[in-house]
Structures are given as C-alpha cells and as structure tokens.
Write an enzyme that holds these catalytic residues in place. Structure first.
Site, mmCIF file in Angstrom:
data_model
loop_
_atom_site.group_PDB
_atom_site.id
_atom_site.type_symbol
_atom_site.label_atom_id
_atom_site.label_comp_id
_atom_site.label_asym_id
_atom_site.label_seq_id
_atom_site.Cartn_x
_atom_site.Cartn_y
_atom_site.Cartn_z
ATOM 1 N N ILE A 35 0.903 -1.209 0.059
ATOM 2 C CA ILE A 35 -0.105 -0.217 0.224
ATOM 3 C C ILE A 35 0.726 1.283 -0.051
ATOM 4 O O ILE A 35 0.428 2.249 -0.265
ATOM 5 C CB ILE A 35 -1.034 0.067 1.146
ATOM 6 C CG1 ILE A 35 -2.063 1.070 1.061
ATOM 7 C CG2 ILE A 35 -0.441 0.055 2.596
ATOM 8 C CD1 ILE A 35 -3.315 0.829 2.039
ATOM 9 N N ARG A 36 2.144 1.051 0.404
ATOM 10 C CA ARG A 36 3.110 2.392 0.408
ATOM 11 C C ARG A 36 4.390 1.821 -0.223
ATOM 12 O O ARG A 36 4.423 0.707 -0.898
ATOM 13 C CB ARG A 36 3.420 2.462 1.790
ATOM 14 C CG ARG A 36 4.092 1.420 2.572
ATOM 15 C CD ARG A 36 3.933 1.426 4.026
ATOM 16 N NE ARG A 36 4.490 0.135 4.626
ATOM 17 C CZ ARG A 36 5.663 -0.110 4.917
ATOM 18 N NH1 ARG A 36 6.756 0.590 5.008
ATOM 19 N NH2 ARG A 36 5.838 -1.207 5.585
ATOM 20 N N TYR A 141 -7.730 -10.683 15.955
ATOM 21 C CA TYR A 141 -6.690 -11.382 14.789
ATOM 22 C C TYR A 141 -6.825 -12.791 14.784
ATOM 23 O O TYR A 141 -6.790 -13.220 13.681
ATOM 24 C CB TYR A 141 -5.198 -10.974 15.351
ATOM 25 C CG TYR A 141 -4.122 -11.712 14.866
ATOM 26 C CD1 TYR A 141 -3.769 -11.128 13.595
ATOM 27 C CD2 TYR A 141 -3.254 -12.519 15.372
ATOM 28 C CE1 TYR A 141 -2.522 -11.401 12.909
ATOM 29 C CE2 TYR A 141 -2.096 -12.943 14.843
ATOM 30 C CZ TYR A 141 -1.864 -12.384 13.576
ATOM 31 O OH TYR A 141 -0.732 -12.916 12.814
ATOM 32 N N LYS A 145 -7.636 -15.165 11.765
ATOM 33 C CA LYS A 145 -6.875 -16.178 11.336
ATOM 34 C C LYS A 145 -7.804 -17.806 11.032
ATOM 35 O O LYS A 145 -7.626 -18.247 10.279
ATOM 36 C CB LYS A 145 -5.967 -16.579 12.267
ATOM 37 C CG LYS A 145 -4.704 -15.340 12.079
ATOM 38 C CD LYS A 145 -4.264 -15.447 10.788
ATOM 39 C CE LYS A 145 -3.033 -14.320 10.516
ATOM 40 N NZ LYS A 145 -2.804 -13.922 9.261
HETATM 41 N N1 SER Z 1 3.769 -12.504 15.741
HETATM 42 C C1 SER Z 1 2.291 -12.185 15.430
HETATM 43 C C2 SER Z 1 1.855 -11.518 16.585
HETATM 44 O O1 SER Z 1 2.435 -11.557 17.389
HETATM 45 C C3 SER Z 1 1.573 -14.039 15.678
HETATM 46 O O2 SER Z 1 1.252 -14.191 14.589
HETATM 47 O O3 SER Z 1 0.778 -11.032 15.981
#
Ligand code: SER
Length: 316
Positions: A35-36, A141, A145
C-alpha cells in the site's frame, strides 16, 4: 511457482520473502506490491507496484497483466493492532483475503497466506498443541486467522484453488521490524541489548510462546508451496515452530554474548492477555510428515546470528 505476486511485500515477512523468491525464481518473476513505497531492495530490485488489497480490480489487473500463477498474500494487521482496531482488522484481514482468493480462483493461481499461533485460544491444549484441535480464539486477529483458514480450505474444496498455509509462531528477524504483534518483544530485546544493554519486557516472566527465525520461515513457505499436493492431508494451515521460550531464556542467551545485559518487566496487560490465550508450544509433526518441514535455528544459534547481523546493521 513461476510468476509470483506478493501483497504486503514491505511488511515483516514480505521484506525478506520477496528477496528470497527473486533469488530462487528470478527477479522479474516476482511482482512485489504494498500500500506504500519506500527506498528498499523490494522496491528497487524487481517489479514493484502500489496495491491496496481492498482494491480487488487493481489486484486482478496486476495478476492478469503479469500472467501471475501464484499469489502470496501477506497484507494484514498483526494481533495487538487488531485488538486496538478490531473493525479495521476484520475489514482488512478478511476483505483483503477474500479479494486475493477470488483473483486466485478467476486466474487459476496457486495461493499462500500465513495463519498464526493466534488461531488458537484459551480452550486449546496449551502444550504440544496438536495440528487438529480446538480453535476458539478470543482475539480479533485469531478470529480472522481461523476464518481465513476455513475460507482457504473452502476455496480448495469448492473451486479447486491450490491453497496452502502455515500457522507461524513469533517471527524473529534483523531486517524489518514486526510492528503491532504480541511476540515483537523477542525482536526488540536484541536491538535494545545492543543499543542500551538493557530491556524492559512487556511480556511477563514465565510466558512461553513459540518462535522461529526468519530464514526458517522463508524456507518453510517455499518448501510448502513446492510440496507434492498428493502428499498433503492438511492445507490450511500447518503448525510450524522452531523453539518455545519465555523472556528470561532469551535474556540469558543474550547475556552469554553481552554479560552486562539486564532485563526487567513492565507487563502490558493488553498484550499479556493475548499471549496468555495462545499455546506454550505447538506440535509441527503434520508439517514434518506431509512435506518435510524442518528448522535450522534454535535459540542458541539464532542469538549468535541476530547479534552479529544487528551489530553490523546498527553499527555498534
Ligand atoms: N507475531 C504475530 C503477532 O504477535 C503472531 O502471529 O501478532
């Protein structure tokens, strides 16, 4: 992999993977996008284009125009940032992924995207976490995932897209800093050991997490993508790890080389909560059996290499 598109090529993994892929497959055959832009080898040593992964039309156009046959989709927010901006993380991490999968389906591309130890949660068995187990993460997150793993498997079963993935642990490297992750302390500690001879850890004493040195992570991506599909029982995603440690163990290893190094703790409750919901150590047996995963670096030889490379980089 003959003609490869990399998204998020200026990020933590992309900054090094792009160079490795160009060395193996030819500089002109790896189209780096982000994106940059910046003043790095990724931008100067081969084709580079600005791409926001939310722009599905542009992504499709780049893939078509360059006759890309492999998409390595890396653009995403890491765990701590995702927890601060959950809606942005959902939109970017999932929106970018589904755009990239759609392009892969339409243009018949092989596909890789990383998953993470973050795909596990507090009800997952914490030690020797199996390949197939409970996945009920409590972070945005982690939700991204697990959803991503399922979506990639869906594209394989429904449309025959050759999707493959790895559940990476914390990745440690002297090249690009991670930024916004929970495992970042294990990178910062080396910088500050060399620059200040001391480090304050935001992750508490006794908190074990899986880790891997970047060269092993890059090799794992290439090996998995080159693996014979007939041997793959799993696809999205394989547990991979090289070591599991707590902060004090890295500090002790660094002290072998910098005896004056000291560490104290100032725990960040937000990142500690994320770390506490993740496994202590995951079991990479399926990756070893199905495509021959192996790691060259452990805490000892990684520390030697990190300190040597960082000394040169930081000029200390
Ligand atoms: N290294 C990553 C994080 O700490 C783990 O997938 O978000």
């Amino acid at each position: 992999m003959k003609k490869i598109l990399v998204t998020g090529a200026l990020g933590q993994i992309g900054s090094e993977l792009t160079g490795k892929l160009r060395a193996v497959y030819g500089a002109d055959n790896v189209i780096a996008t982000d994106i940059r832009s910046n003043e790095s080898d990724v931008v100067f040593d081969g084709p580079f284009e600005i791409l926001d992964v939310m722009d599905d039309k542009k992504m499709h156009d780049i893939v078509k125009r360059n006759k890309v046959d492999t998409i390595i989709h890396l653009a995403a927010l890491l765990s701590a940032t995702a927890e601060l901006k959950p809606l942005l993380a959902w939109n970017l991490n999932m929106g970018g992924l589904v755009n990239a999968l759609e392009v892969a389906r339409e243009e018949n591309c092989q596909f890789f995207t990383p998953s993470s130890i973050g795909a596990f949660g507090p009800t997952t068995p914490k030690d020797h976490t199996p390949q197939d187990t409970i996945q009920r993460p409590t972070t945005m997150y982690g939700v991204n995932k697990v959803s991503g793993e399922l979506l990639c498997d869906y594209y394989y079963h429904k449309f025959g897209v050759d999707t493959r993935g790895l559940r990476f642990p914390g990745l440690i490297s002297y090249v690009a800093p991670p930024g916004g992750g929970t495992t970042d302390y294990a990178v910062e500690i080396y910088y500050e050991a060399l620059q200040k001879q001391k480090y304050t850890s935001y992750i508490g004493e006794g908190t074990y997490m899986d880790m891997m040195y970047m060269p092993d992570a890059l090799q794992a991506i290439v090996s998995l993508m080159e693996a014979d599909p007939a041997k793959l029982i799993h696809r999205n995603s394989f547990n991979v790890t090289a070591m599991s440690f707590e902060p004090e163990q890295v500090a002790a290893e660094i002290r072998k080389h910098i005896p004056a190094f000291t560490m104290d703790y100032q725990v960040d409750p937000a990142r500690q909560k994320i770390a506490d919901s993740w496994p202590n150590s995951i079991d990479p047996t399926a990756a070893k059996e199905e495509w021959g995963f192996k790691a060259e670096y452990n805490l000892e030889n990684m520390t030697v290499d990190m300190l040597e490379k960082l000394k040169a980089k930081l000029n200390v």
